[in-house]
Design a protein around this motif. Structure first.
Motif, PDB file in Angstrom:
ATOM      1  N   GLY A   9      32.563  42.272  37.931  1.00 15.97           N
ATOM      2  CA  GLY A   9      32.188  40.854  38.123  1.00 15.97           C
ATOM      3  C   GLY A   9      32.877  39.780  38.097  1.00 15.97           C
ATOM      4  O   GLY A   9      32.457  38.532  38.255  1.00 15.97           O
ATOM      5  N   VAL A  10      34.170  39.940  38.166  1.00 19.43           N
ATOM      6  CA  VAL A  10      35.057  38.832  37.972  1.00 19.43           C
ATOM      7  C   VAL A  10      35.493  38.410  39.289  1.00 19.43           C
ATOM      8  O   VAL A  10      35.705  39.136  40.231  1.00 19.43           O
ATOM      9  N   GLY A  11      35.400  37.099  39.509  1.00 22.74           N
ATOM     10  CA  GLY A  11      35.822  36.328  40.794  1.00 22.74           C
ATOM     11  C   GLY A  11      37.377  36.196  40.928  1.00 22.74           C
ATOM     12  O   GLY A  11      38.002  35.813  39.863  1.00 22.74           O
ATOM     13  N   VAL A  54      47.039  38.092  41.086  1.00 19.55           N
ATOM     14  CA  VAL A  54      45.698  37.768  41.405  1.00 19.55           C
ATOM     15  C   VAL A  54      45.434  36.616  40.313  1.00 19.55           C
ATOM     16  O   VAL A  54      45.287  36.900  39.346  1.00 19.55           O
ATOM     17  N   LYS A  55      44.907  35.369  41.016  1.00 16.89           N
ATOM     18  CA  LYS A  55      44.415  34.477  40.054  1.00 16.89           C
ATOM     19  C   LYS A  55      42.842  34.504  40.179  1.00 16.89           C
ATOM     20  O   LYS A  55      42.097  34.081  41.035  1.00 16.89           O
ATOM     21  N   PHE A  56      42.421  35.122  38.777  1.00 16.40           N
ATOM     22  CA  PHE A  56      40.976  35.088  38.891  1.00 16.40           C
ATOM     23  C   PHE A  56      40.255  33.870  38.249  1.00 16.40           C
ATOM     24  O   PHE A  56      40.994  32.859  37.976  1.00 16.40           O
ATOM     25  N   VAL A  57      39.116  33.709  38.501  1.00 18.13           N
ATOM     26  CA  VAL A  57      38.190  32.765  38.040  1.00 18.13           C
ATOM     27  C   VAL A  57      38.391  32.479  36.446  1.00 18.13           C
ATOM     28  O   VAL A  57      38.273  33.321  35.696  1.00 18.13           O
ATOM     29  N   GLY A  58      38.825  31.091  36.028  1.00 18.71           N
ATOM     30  CA  GLY A  58      39.064  31.059  34.615  1.00 18.71           C
ATOM     31  C   GLY A  58      40.637  31.133  34.153  1.00 18.71           C
ATOM     32  O   GLY A  58      40.814  30.709  33.097  1.00 18.71           O
ATOM     33  N   ASP A  59      41.331  31.505  35.470  1.00 17.66           N
ATOM     34  CA  ASP A  59      42.985  31.410  34.782  1.00 17.66           C
ATOM     35  C   ASP A  59      43.507  30.310  35.342  1.00 17.66           C
ATOM     36  O   ASP A  59      43.123  29.460  36.287  1.00 17.66           O
ATOM     37  N   SER A 108      47.662  34.259  34.193  1.00 19.38           N
ATOM     38  CA  SER A 108      46.456  34.462  33.567  1.00 19.38           C
ATOM     39  C   SER A 108      46.353  33.753  32.072  1.00 19.38           C
ATOM     40  O   SER A 108      45.616  34.247  31.356  1.00 19.38           O
ATOM     41  N   ALA A 109      46.948  32.696  32.059  1.00 16.42           N
ATOM     42  CA  ALA A 109      46.732  31.909  30.651  1.00 16.42           C
ATOM     43  C   ALA A 109      45.443  31.283  31.000  1.00 16.42           C
ATOM     44  O   ALA A 109      45.023  30.908  32.085  1.00 16.42           O
ATOM     45  N   PRO A 110      44.594  31.453  30.090  1.00 19.01           N
ATOM     46  CA  PRO A 110      43.144  30.958  30.216  1.00 19.01           C
ATOM     47  C   PRO A 110      43.409  29.388  30.190  1.00 19.01           C
ATOM     48  O   PRO A 110      43.744  28.720  29.485  1.00 19.01           O
ATOM     49  N   ALA A 111      42.272  28.917  31.179  1.00 17.59           N
ATOM     50  CA  ALA A 111      42.006  27.540  31.097  1.00 17.59           C
ATOM     51  C   ALA A 111      41.008  27.138  30.191  1.00 17.59           C
ATOM     52  O   ALA A 111      40.323  27.961  29.578  1.00 17.59           O
ATOM     53  N   ASN A 112      40.852  25.714  29.936  1.00 17.22           N
ATOM     54  CA  ASN A 112      39.790  25.355  29.136  1.00 17.22           C
ATOM     55  C   ASN A 112      38.333  25.483  29.728  1.00 17.22           C
ATOM     56  O   ASN A 112      38.199  25.499  30.804  1.00 17.22           O
ATOM     57  N   PRO A 134      33.319  25.538  35.952  1.00 17.87           N
ATOM     58  CA  PRO A 134      31.954  25.169  36.167  1.00 17.87           C
ATOM     59  C   PRO A 134      30.957  26.138  35.509  1.00 17.87           C
ATOM     60  O   PRO A 134      31.127  27.406  35.713  1.00 17.87           O
ATOM     61  N   GLU A 135      29.707  25.769  35.137  1.00 19.94           N
ATOM     62  CA  GLU A 135      28.739  26.669  34.429  1.00 19.94           C
ATOM     63  C   GLU A 135      28.320  27.522  35.458  1.00 19.94           C
ATOM     64  O   GLU A 135      28.396  28.855  34.798  1.00 19.94           O
ATOM     65  N   ALA A 136      28.473  27.449  36.402  1.00 20.21           N
ATOM     66  CA  ALA A 136      27.722  28.483  37.860  1.00 20.21           C
ATOM     67  C   ALA A 136      28.857  29.516  37.761  1.00 20.21           C
ATOM     68  O   ALA A 136      28.539  30.431  38.238  1.00 20.21           O
ATOM     69  N   LEU A 137      30.238  29.200  37.378  1.00 23.06           N
ATOM     70  CA  LEU A 137      31.106  30.355  37.517  1.00 23.06           C
ATOM     71  C   LEU A 137      31.732  31.049  36.206  1.00 23.06           C
ATOM     72  O   LEU A 137      32.383  31.982  36.305  1.00 23.06           O
ATOM     73  N   ARG A 138      30.948  30.552  35.493  1.00 28.03           N
ATOM     74  CA  ARG A 138      31.452  31.203  34.004  1.00 28.03           C
ATOM     75  C   ARG A 138      31.029  32.641  33.933  1.00 28.03           C
ATOM     76  O   ARG A 138      31.644  33.532  33.075  1.00 28.03           O
ATOM     77  N   SER A 139      30.000  33.048  34.684  1.00 30.16           N
ATOM     78  CA  SER A 139      29.822  34.636  34.612  1.00 30.16           C
ATOM     79  C   SER A 139      30.901  35.320  35.365  1.00 30.16           C
ATOM     80  O   SER A 139      30.845  36.674  35.278  1.00 30.16           O
ATOM     81  N   GLN A 140      31.521  34.479  36.411  1.00 30.88           N
ATOM     82  CA  GLN A 140      32.407  35.422  37.002  1.00 30.88           C
ATOM     83  C   GLN A 140      33.932  35.143  36.334  1.00 30.88           C
ATOM     84  O   GLN A 140      34.987  35.461  36.916  1.00 30.88           O
ATOM     85  N   SER A 141      34.153  34.343  35.328  1.00 29.77           N
ATOM     86  CA  SER A 141      35.300  34.003  34.665  1.00 29.77           C
ATOM     87  C   SER A 141      35.991  35.279  33.999  1.00 29.77           C
ATOM     88  O   SER A 141      35.311  35.827  33.381  1.00 29.77           O
ATOM     89  N   PHE A 142      37.389  35.345  34.328  1.00 24.98           N
ATOM     90  CA  PHE A 142      38.022  36.694  33.508  1.00 24.98           C
ATOM     91  C   PHE A 142      37.875  36.476  32.216  1.00 24.98           C
ATOM     92  O   PHE A 142      37.762  37.368  31.446  1.00 24.98           O
ATOM     93  N   HIS A 143      38.175  35.259  31.693  1.00 23.88           N
ATOM     94  CA  HIS A 143      38.314  35.071  30.093  1.00 23.88           C
ATOM     95  C   HIS A 143      36.942  35.211  29.421  1.00 23.88           C
ATOM     96  O   HIS A 143      36.944  35.043  28.481  1.00 23.88           O
ATOM     97  N   CYS A 144      35.889  34.896  30.238  1.00 26.89           N
ATOM     98  CA  CYS A 144      34.678  34.938  29.612  1.00 26.89           C
ATOM     99  C   CYS A 144      33.954  36.457  29.401  1.00 26.89           C
ATOM    100  O   CYS A 144      32.884  36.797  28.888  1.00 26.89           O
ATOM    101  N   LYS A 145      34.802  37.125  29.901  1.00 26.92           N
ATOM    102  CA  LYS A 145      34.426  38.809  30.092  1.00 26.92           C
ATOM    103  C   LYS A 145      34.929  39.417  28.539  1.00 26.92           C
ATOM    104  O   LYS A 145      35.739  38.854  27.782  1.00 26.92           O
ATOM    105  N   PRO A 146      34.155  40.487  28.162  1.00 32.04           N
ATOM    106  CA  PRO A 146      34.532  41.146  26.668  1.00 32.04           C
ATOM    107  C   PRO A 146      36.011  41.723  27.035  1.00 32.04           C
ATOM    108  O   PRO A 146      36.447  41.832  27.946  1.00 32.04           O
ATOM    109  N   VAL A 147      36.450  41.533  25.756  1.00 31.55           N
ATOM    110  CA  VAL A 147      37.870  41.936  25.656  1.00 31.55           C
ATOM    111  C   VAL A 147      38.153  43.362  26.294  1.00 31.55           C
ATOM    112  O   VAL A 147      39.320  43.609  26.841  1.00 31.55           O
TER     113      VAL A 147
END
Length: 373
Positions: A36-38, A72-77, A82-86, A91-104
């Motif tokens: 589910g990563v964008g 591949v630049k994922f949402v949250g990169d 793939s360095a994590p963004a702040n 955006p809150e609506a995209l956090r469920s698709q953010s790479f760095h919000c996924k389990p390790v």
């Protein structure tokens, strides 16, 4: 650049590296989508976009002008590395698709998928070769060169070479690769003859290998395979054989690195993009089958290199995710920033060093020396 014309070298290099990078990044992309990563960008090459399109999911697929990799630049990169963004910038609506919000563990598998896809591609190519051309999995001696190291040690036609220098050698590729890294070394060769195993102490010979304007020495045993044992196998047998073959080629890469670190191989043998382009052109000039076989070999090398624990490479990310899993918290952004900077510096230094080697093998430094002198 060797014997192949420049146009063929360029076409072969792009025709080889482009698909390998595509499959590597496709591995990241597909597993990312599974979790589910964008994906914002899927790029083959770096720099300015040459051609591209945006799909209905919002992913920009593009080809860039510098064909030395991809990403591949994922949402949250924050960037292609793939360095994590702040997190607050996502955006809150995209956090469920953010790479760095996924389990390790999901991030680990997404990153691991790239190199594993390169190994899988090599396995499929080798399996096709074994099914339609024939299997190279033989270690039976078909001929012994007179006065060679093998002949002087007492190795005969029909012997089955089980190991060389303590390394298992089920194929002649294994025998060649193991011997080539050990010129003039004294090694033990384990042989099966008449149902019995015998060990021979062999002082390997040496043979010059010309690489452009440079000459290196490789080990020489003086045996040839029994080609009558080579025949096509069924796909059901070919696939596990291809897995084993890919594994053995990977261990050969490790063996080469060990020999390099031990100083038994000169660092000048390390090649970079220019050497890869030359080899690709030479492979293409020999026909489609040698070229496709070369693609499989380079795919293994690409997968292996990306697994090295160097920041900026997939292996560096995997290392940090492993640390995060043990510590139960991510590595600090400051540490990641310095690690990525160091990794980038190391990769740039390696790129410059190998390019220097490549230009030397093409005779550029010798010509400049004669011109200045």
């Amino acid at each position: 650049m060797g014997g192949a014309p420049l146009w063929l070298v360029l076409l072969a290099f792009i025709g080889m590296l482009g698909p390998l990078v595509f499959f590597h990044e496709l591995g990241h992309y597909l597993i990312g989508r599974w979790f589910g990563v964008g994906a914002e960008i899927f790029s083959i090459g770096f720099g300015r976009e040459i051609v591209g399109w945006t799909d209905r999911r919002g992913t920009r697929w593009k080809v860039a002008w510098l064909p030395l990799g991809g990403y591949v630049k994922f949402v949250g990169d924050m960037n292609p590395a793939s360095a994590p963004a702040n997190p607050n910038e996502v955006p809150e609506a995209l956090r469920s698709q953010s790479f760095h919000c996924k389990p390790v563990w999901q991030r680990f598998l997404i990153v691991l998928a790239g190199p594993m896809t390169n190994f899988l591609l090599a396995i499929l190519i080798f399996a096709a070769f074994f099914s339609f051309v024939g299997s190279p999995l033989t270690n039976v001696v078909g001929a012994v060169q007179p006065n060679s190291a093998a002949a002087q040690a007492g190795i005969r036609k029909g012997d089955q070479l089980l190991s060389v220098a303590g390394r298992s050698t089920p194929t002649f590729d294994d025998i060649f690769n193991t011997v080539a890294l050990r010129p003039n070394e004294k090694v033990d060769v384990l042989v099966r003859r008449g149902g019995e195993e015998q060990s021979f102490a062999v002082t390997l010979g040496t043979a010059p290998v010309k690489d452009g304007n440079r000459t290196f020495q490789r080990g020489l045993l003086g045996v040839a395979p029994d080609l009558q044992l080579r025949e096509p196998v069924s796909p059901l047998k070919a696939l596990p054989m291809a897995v084993e073959y890919t594994w053995r080629l990977t261990t050969t890469i490790v063996d080469g690195l060990v020999q390099l670190v031990r100083g038994r191989l000169p660092a000048e043998q390390l090649g970079g993009p220019l050497k890869i382009a030359q080899v690709a052109g030479e492979g293409a000039s020999q026909g489609m089958l040698p070229f496709v076989g070369l693609v499989a070999m380079i795919s293994i090398n690409l997968g292996f290199i990306n697994l090295l624990p160097v920041p900026m490479l997939d292996g560096g990310h995997l290392l940090f995710y492993a640390i995060e899993a043990v510590r139960r918290r991510p590595v600090s952004p400051r540490t990641l920033d310095w690690a990525f900077r160091g990794g980038l510096a190391a990769l740039l230094a390696l790129f410059l060093f190998t390019t220097f080697n490549d230009l030397g093998s093409f005779g550029l430094w010798d010509r400049l020396e004669r011109l200045i002198g």
